[in-house]
Design a protein around this motif. Structure first.
Motif: not given
Length: 175
Positions: A33-46
């Motif tokens: 879940x920690x990695x999932x949150x980081x990945x999601x926020x980074x990829x959806x940032x734009x």
């Protein structure tokens, strides 16, 4: 027209940006879940930066112990709420498809459902089709079968939230 980003949280995170631009897809995230949150926020940032409003499906768990299947949607929901997303009650889909009758009507109108959708998803697809979102639904159809329901949920969530926001004003989603 304001841009709305809607998110369907989970290991397969469905997202859609509706407004001045249109983007739809599904992120397959880490099972931690920690990695999932980081990945999601980074990829959806734009998309987060382009959106005027962000909505996330409210995700709750009532039980004794959380399993890893519950941790990812809960963590994602919390992260997006912390970033300013507005929660949409999980009952949005039931409300959106209420009264939608599939039967022969869809066939007569030439609506062809993609594979991978259950009955509720087909009702949501039909509702969105009837509201004129056929070209956008074609983009959901292009996704792999197992990812379509997540993108469709995000799409339906965006339309529901945008509609309710117009009706209710700029307030909180009804519960």
């Amino acid at each position: 027209m304001p841009s709305v980003l809607a998110l369907d949280p989970g290991t397969h995170l469905g997202y859609v940006l509706v407004g001045r631009e249109f983007a739809v897809g599904v992120l397959t995230l880490s099972e931690d879940y920690r990695s999932a949150v980081r990945e999601a926020v980074a990829k959806l940032r734009p998309l987060l930066l382009k959106a005027d409003r962000v909505y996330v499906e409210e995700w709750g768990y009532q039980g004794r112990r959380l399993g890893k299947e519950q941790m990812i949607p809960l963590a994602l929901t919390g992260a997006f709420l912390a970033l300013g997303a507005e929660p949409v009650p999980a009952l949005w889909k039931r409300r959106m498809i209420q009264g939608v009758v599939l039967g022969h009507t869809a066939e007569r109108l030439g609506v062809k459902f993609p594979s991978g959708l259950d009955r509720k998803d087909r009702a949501l697809w039909f509702r969105l089709h009837l509201e004129g979102y056929g070209p956008a639904l074609a983009r959901v159809r292009q996704l792999p079968r197992r990812l379509r329901p997540h993108a469709l949920d995000a799409f339906g969530l965006a339309i529901y939230a945008r509609t309710v926001a117009k009706i209710e004003g700029e307030g909180v989603m009804p519960g």
